[in-house]
Design a protein around this motif. Structure first.
Motif, mmCIF file in Angstrom:
data_model
loop_
_atom_site.group_PDB
_atom_site.id
_atom_site.type_symbol
_atom_site.label_atom_id
_atom_site.label_comp_id
_atom_site.label_asym_id
_atom_site.label_seq_id
_atom_site.Cartn_x
_atom_site.Cartn_y
_atom_site.Cartn_z
ATOM 1 N N TYR A 61 5.048 4.063 -6.455
ATOM 2 C CA TYR A 61 6.292 3.254 -6.821
ATOM 3 C C TYR A 61 7.532 4.130 -7.052
ATOM 4 O O TYR A 61 7.346 5.085 -7.691
ATOM 5 C CB TYR A 61 6.060 2.359 -8.162
ATOM 6 C CG TYR A 61 4.854 1.244 -7.460
ATOM 7 C CD1 TYR A 61 5.183 0.202 -6.782
ATOM 8 C CD2 TYR A 61 3.469 1.411 -7.969
ATOM 9 C CE1 TYR A 61 3.997 -0.475 -6.406
ATOM 10 C CE2 TYR A 61 2.421 0.407 -7.918
ATOM 11 C CZ TYR A 61 2.826 -0.391 -6.954
ATOM 12 O OH TYR A 61 1.788 -1.631 -6.871
ATOM 13 N N GLY A 62 8.448 3.722 -6.760
ATOM 14 C CA GLY A 62 9.882 4.366 -6.974
ATOM 15 C C GLY A 62 10.372 5.329 -6.079
ATOM 16 O O GLY A 62 11.641 5.433 -5.708
ATOM 17 N N ARG A 63 9.532 5.585 -5.230
ATOM 18 C CA ARG A 63 9.876 6.683 -4.088
ATOM 19 C C ARG A 63 10.593 5.665 -3.115
ATOM 20 O O ARG A 63 11.668 5.985 -2.262
ATOM 21 C CB ARG A 63 8.949 7.226 -3.473
ATOM 22 C CG ARG A 63 9.448 8.069 -2.161
ATOM 23 C CD ARG A 63 7.987 9.180 -1.580
ATOM 24 N NE ARG A 63 8.431 9.571 -0.416
ATOM 25 C CZ ARG A 63 7.429 10.381 0.384
ATOM 26 N NH1 ARG A 63 6.568 10.951 -0.328
ATOM 27 N NH2 ARG A 63 7.734 10.690 1.438
ATOM 28 N N TYR A 64 9.815 4.633 -2.675
ATOM 29 C CA TYR A 64 10.602 3.765 -1.940
ATOM 30 C C TYR A 64 10.973 2.327 -2.273
ATOM 31 O O TYR A 64 10.217 1.968 -3.501
ATOM 32 C CB TYR A 64 9.519 3.221 -0.594
ATOM 33 C CG TYR A 64 9.202 4.252 0.092
ATOM 34 C CD1 TYR A 64 9.835 4.507 1.463
ATOM 35 C CD2 TYR A 64 8.181 5.226 0.021
ATOM 36 C CE1 TYR A 64 9.777 5.530 2.179
ATOM 37 C CE2 TYR A 64 7.653 6.172 0.896
ATOM 38 C CZ TYR A 64 8.707 6.575 1.935
ATOM 39 O OH TYR A 64 8.168 7.269 2.686
ATOM 40 N N LEU A 97 16.930 0.900 8.000
ATOM 41 C CA LEU A 97 15.922 1.113 7.291
ATOM 42 C C LEU A 97 15.063 2.070 7.797
ATOM 43 O O LEU A 97 14.968 2.378 8.963
ATOM 44 C CB LEU A 97 15.203 -0.344 7.304
ATOM 45 C CG LEU A 97 16.078 -1.286 6.388
ATOM 46 C CD1 LEU A 97 15.673 -2.889 6.843
ATOM 47 C CD2 LEU A 97 15.676 -1.172 4.962
ATOM 48 N N PRO A 98 14.014 2.641 6.783
ATOM 49 C CA PRO A 98 12.950 3.514 7.359
ATOM 50 C C PRO A 98 12.063 2.744 8.154
ATOM 51 O O PRO A 98 11.611 1.532 8.071
ATOM 52 C CB PRO A 98 12.636 3.952 6.077
ATOM 53 C CG PRO A 98 12.558 2.917 4.992
ATOM 54 C CD PRO A 98 14.049 2.420 5.425
ATOM 55 N N THR A 99 11.327 3.514 8.918
ATOM 56 C CA THR A 99 10.394 2.937 9.968
ATOM 57 C C THR A 99 9.047 3.864 9.985
ATOM 58 O O THR A 99 8.230 3.688 10.682
ATOM 59 C CB THR A 99 10.805 3.058 11.498
ATOM 60 O OG1 THR A 99 11.406 4.337 11.641
ATOM 61 C CG2 THR A 99 11.969 2.096 11.616
ATOM 62 N N LEU A 100 8.966 5.117 9.299
ATOM 63 C CA LEU A 100 7.689 5.833 9.005
ATOM 64 C C LEU A 100 7.275 5.919 7.667
ATOM 65 O O LEU A 100 7.957 6.029 6.529
ATOM 66 C CB LEU A 100 8.375 7.446 9.646
ATOM 67 C CG LEU A 100 8.449 7.200 11.001
ATOM 68 C CD1 LEU A 100 9.006 8.894 11.016
ATOM 69 C CD2 LEU A 100 7.470 6.892 11.792
ATOM 70 N N ALA A 101 6.041 5.899 7.376
ATOM 71 C CA ALA A 101 5.633 6.136 6.105
ATOM 72 C C ALA A 101 5.057 7.415 5.563
ATOM 73 O O ALA A 101 4.904 8.281 6.693
ATOM 74 C CB ALA A 101 3.919 5.279 5.964
ATOM 75 N N PRO A 102 4.968 7.957 4.471
ATOM 76 C CA PRO A 102 4.639 9.072 4.198
ATOM 77 C C PRO A 102 3.205 9.740 4.567
ATOM 78 O O PRO A 102 2.500 8.834 4.666
ATOM 79 C CB PRO A 102 5.089 9.162 2.529
ATOM 80 C CG PRO A 102 4.633 7.841 2.275
ATOM 81 C CD PRO A 102 5.370 7.066 3.477
ATOM 82 N N ALA A 143 0.723 -1.124 -0.026
ATOM 83 C CA ALA A 143 0.117 0.005 0.038
ATOM 84 C C ALA A 143 0.873 1.167 -0.021
ATOM 85 O O ALA A 143 0.580 2.054 -0.725
ATOM 86 C CB ALA A 143 -0.982 0.149 1.043
ATOM 87 N N ILE A 144 2.227 1.300 0.577
ATOM 88 C CA ILE A 144 2.942 2.369 0.667
ATOM 89 C C ILE A 144 3.505 2.504 -0.643
ATOM 90 O O ILE A 144 3.551 3.635 -1.155
ATOM 91 C CB ILE A 144 3.982 2.121 1.879
ATOM 92 C CG1 ILE A 144 3.411 2.137 3.326
ATOM 93 C CG2 ILE A 144 5.053 3.013 1.521
ATOM 94 C CD1 ILE A 144 4.346 1.763 4.428
ATOM 95 N N GLU A 145 3.956 1.486 -1.231
ATOM 96 C CA GLU A 145 4.607 1.810 -2.590
ATOM 97 C C GLU A 145 3.354 2.189 -3.424
ATOM 98 O O GLU A 145 3.854 3.210 -4.565
ATOM 99 C CB GLU A 145 5.022 0.199 -3.235
ATOM 100 C CG GLU A 145 6.216 -0.308 -2.549
ATOM 101 C CD GLU A 145 6.897 -1.569 -3.084
ATOM 102 O OE1 GLU A 145 6.115 -2.628 -2.616
ATOM 103 O OE2 GLU A 145 7.539 -1.488 -3.944
ATOM 104 N N ALA A 146 2.245 1.542 -3.431
ATOM 105 C CA ALA A 146 1.332 1.892 -4.318
ATOM 106 C C ALA A 146 0.733 3.333 -4.218
ATOM 107 O O ALA A 146 0.661 4.187 -5.193
ATOM 108 C CB ALA A 146 -0.048 0.972 -4.334
ATOM 109 N N ALA A 147 0.579 3.783 -3.105
ATOM 110 C CA ALA A 147 0.151 5.054 -2.781
ATOM 111 C C ALA A 147 0.995 6.235 -2.971
ATOM 112 O O ALA A 147 0.612 7.361 -3.349
ATOM 113 C CB ALA A 147 -0.178 5.291 -1.213
ATOM 114 N N THR A 148 2.180 5.724 -3.016
ATOM 115 C CA THR A 148 3.530 6.710 -3.296
ATOM 116 C C THR A 148 3.847 6.619 -4.955
ATOM 117 O O THR A 148 4.742 7.282 -5.237
ATOM 118 C CB THR A 148 4.722 6.782 -2.559
ATOM 119 O OG1 THR A 148 5.060 5.427 -2.534
ATOM 120 C CG2 THR A 148 4.273 6.973 -1.184
#
Lengths: 364, 364
Positions: free
Chosen positions: B259-262, B302-307, B252-257
């Motif tokens: 793709y490519g940002r993460y 690694l990151p631990t927070l979503a945009p 969901a994070i990849e799709a909502a952003t």
């Protein structure tokens, strides 16, 4: 109703053949997955049988999404796989959905391949409405689309959950398509079943008149023959290739003429005539057997001559056919009526003679 | 060299992990089919390792066709499947060919899917060159491409003939991608292997320094863990879903952003932090366990927070994720470090709290 089973372990499934069974919810209830249902069909078949199938599914509280493709071979494209999967995604369909392929071989091939690859595989049911699809493409799990460079070059082995063949749907089938389906029926007799071949010689009139009992016999027997071969070689590692009798020549005829001029079964019919001729040239069958084969195919109203093209054109398409391994063309030949053999060891001169002997130019 | 086996009956295959093994013809000889070989790679990897693999294959008299795609997720498209199969057809490759996927997860996914569907299936070998591909995507047979409406929505389960993981290829891997791969490594400890999780807590410095012995340990252990899960549930009927820990949130994070940002592993890392938080909210794990998980992921860089996005955006993409069945989102949660549980029964309010607790906006 006549029922039989394709025996593939965990992937086994039933084939039901009968009159009016498209309208029987009880037949569909046990073969639907728990999620929603989508019907994939084409704009020839939809006006005829879509309403019936929709009512059957609605009676099971499965109001289906309907995806209607333009009728014809051109619909078997990766673009349409993208289109179908997009419609399923838009509808929120998950892995527990079921696709129903309602139509002929084209619809079955593309709907089956869409089921094979949507979310890495969902359940599907074959509901064939042509004789060719009933006796051939709906059984055995071959699915796929065409590449601009070759027919069926992108696909998967992916078994349906069931096949529902309602013989009533054959009422609307044009004569030419019906006879095209008979080419595959004759093929089963040739490769596997001398008795069935003789039965066809004796009953071709009843078959061509589409007598109800003759149809159930023809479809049931063909499905049984095909299911037995598929059960012994699901992924076409060896034996299954005998189902391609007539197809090496046939695919080359379809490809060399740009597809569409010949129906698949018509091309296979010419291909079987050529395979019989090649078998006789290699002393595998007698001339009397070749003559019986020619007579039955001719008697079914199928063509027996290929269009006049440079033989090199045919040979090129035979080499790229997927039955070829590293440029070596494998032929399915006959050792007798009811007995097929697979061989890569055929003298090119004999192939050329067969091609030239059955081209329209020489016989016009 | 360390070798292990993925146990899938007739579809079993070996995984070889070691230094410089890309240059070892003896390793490739037994896993090539009898026909020709094609290498599928991308324009990042080709300048680095293509020459080595070509030489190895040439030593076996298999001068390969080379297909080089643009690097990046956008290459995972049906258009490229059409392109790859067209090049194979033009080269006259038959069913007895072998594809080699030389690269990261994108190359492995698309080359594997091309192998799955070319002529209904040909042999392929995974030659992963990223940590993520070595420990995750190259093992288990998940192949596929993206649909404009969703990632990996078109694909197949199709097992490779072998996996050849040459740890030397990690030398060129950017730090960010290396850490992205560690997210999946940590995942194996979390879902299946408390001892491995503790080992990672104790040895993260050596791992981050890419010490040779630490790399072989990390890759071998991860492959073993994944192979065990895959062997018990090849087609993701149930258990295999635990491999998706962190992926429901992550996708969901990849799709909502867009793709490519993460990177994939970065999104999974955030997803695992969220899954741990959700597990703690549902009293499945203790706060001390959640803290250890957070610390190891953070410690791996690694990151631990979503945009910061409206939670509804994330929820929409979670529903269309293919782990959802008929709109019911299934979560992989933890009952402890080393023990995962699959459940569709999660209060929406708790999901919302987790999303809000780990969004950048609240913590900036």
């Amino acid at each position: 109703m006549h029922s039989l089973r394709v025996d593939l372990g965990q992937r086994s499934y039933p084939i039901h053949i009968g009159t009016g069974i498209l309208a029987d919810p009880a037949l569909f209830a046990p073969i639907l997955n728990k999620g929603p249902v989508a019907i994939v069909t084409d704009d020839n078949v939809a006006p005829l049988y879509l309403e019936t199938l929709q009512q059957t599914l609605k009676a099971l509280h499965k109001a289906p999404l309907v995806i209607t493709l333009p009728a014809g071979e051109a619909s078997k494209s990766l673009d349409n796989i993208q289109e179908i999967t997009g419609l399923l995604l838009n509808a929120g369909y998950g892995r527990d959905c079921t696709l129903c392929a309602l139509g002929g071989g084209v619809v079955g091939d593309i709907a089956g391949f869409a089921a094979a690859v949507y979310q890495r595989g969902v359940s599907y049911i074959q509901v064939p409405t042509t004789l060719l699809a009933m006796v051939d493409s709906s059984v055995g799990g071959k699915t796929g689309v065409n590449h601009p460079l070759g027919k069926n070059m992108i696909g998967a082995f992916y078994q349906p959950r069931a096949v529902i063949a309602d013989t009533d749907t054959l009422d609307s089938l044009p004569d030419r398509e019906f006879r095209s389906g008979l080419a595959e029926v004759i093929k089963y007799g040739l490769i596997n079943d001398q008795g069935f071949f003789s039965w066809l010689e004796d009953h071709m009139d009843a078959v061509l008149a589409r007598a109800a009992d003759a149809l159930v016999k023809v479809i049931g027997h063909s499905c049984k023959d095909k299911a037995e071969v598929v059960a012994r070689d699901e992924l076409e590692g060896g034996l299954r290739a005998i189902l391609n009798l007539g197809h090496t020549f046939g695919h080359a005829i379809e490809a060399a003429t740009g597809y569409g001029r010949y129906l698949h079964g018509e091309a296979v019919a010419i291909g079987m005539v050529m395979a019989a001729d090649l078998s006789r040239r290699l002393d595998l069958i007698r001339e009397s057997e070749q003559n019986r084969i020619y007579a039955l195919i001719k008697g079914a109203g199928l063509p027996t001559l290929a269009p006049a093209l440079p033989p090199a054109d045919y040979l090129r398409f035979m080499r790229v056919d997927k039955k070829a391994e590293s440029g070596q063309v494998r032929f399915i030949l006959l050792r007798g009526i009811g007995s097929a053999v697979i061989t890569g060891d055929v003298p090119p001169a004999a192939v050329l003679q067969t091609l030239q002997a059955f081209m329209e130019y020489d016989h016009a």
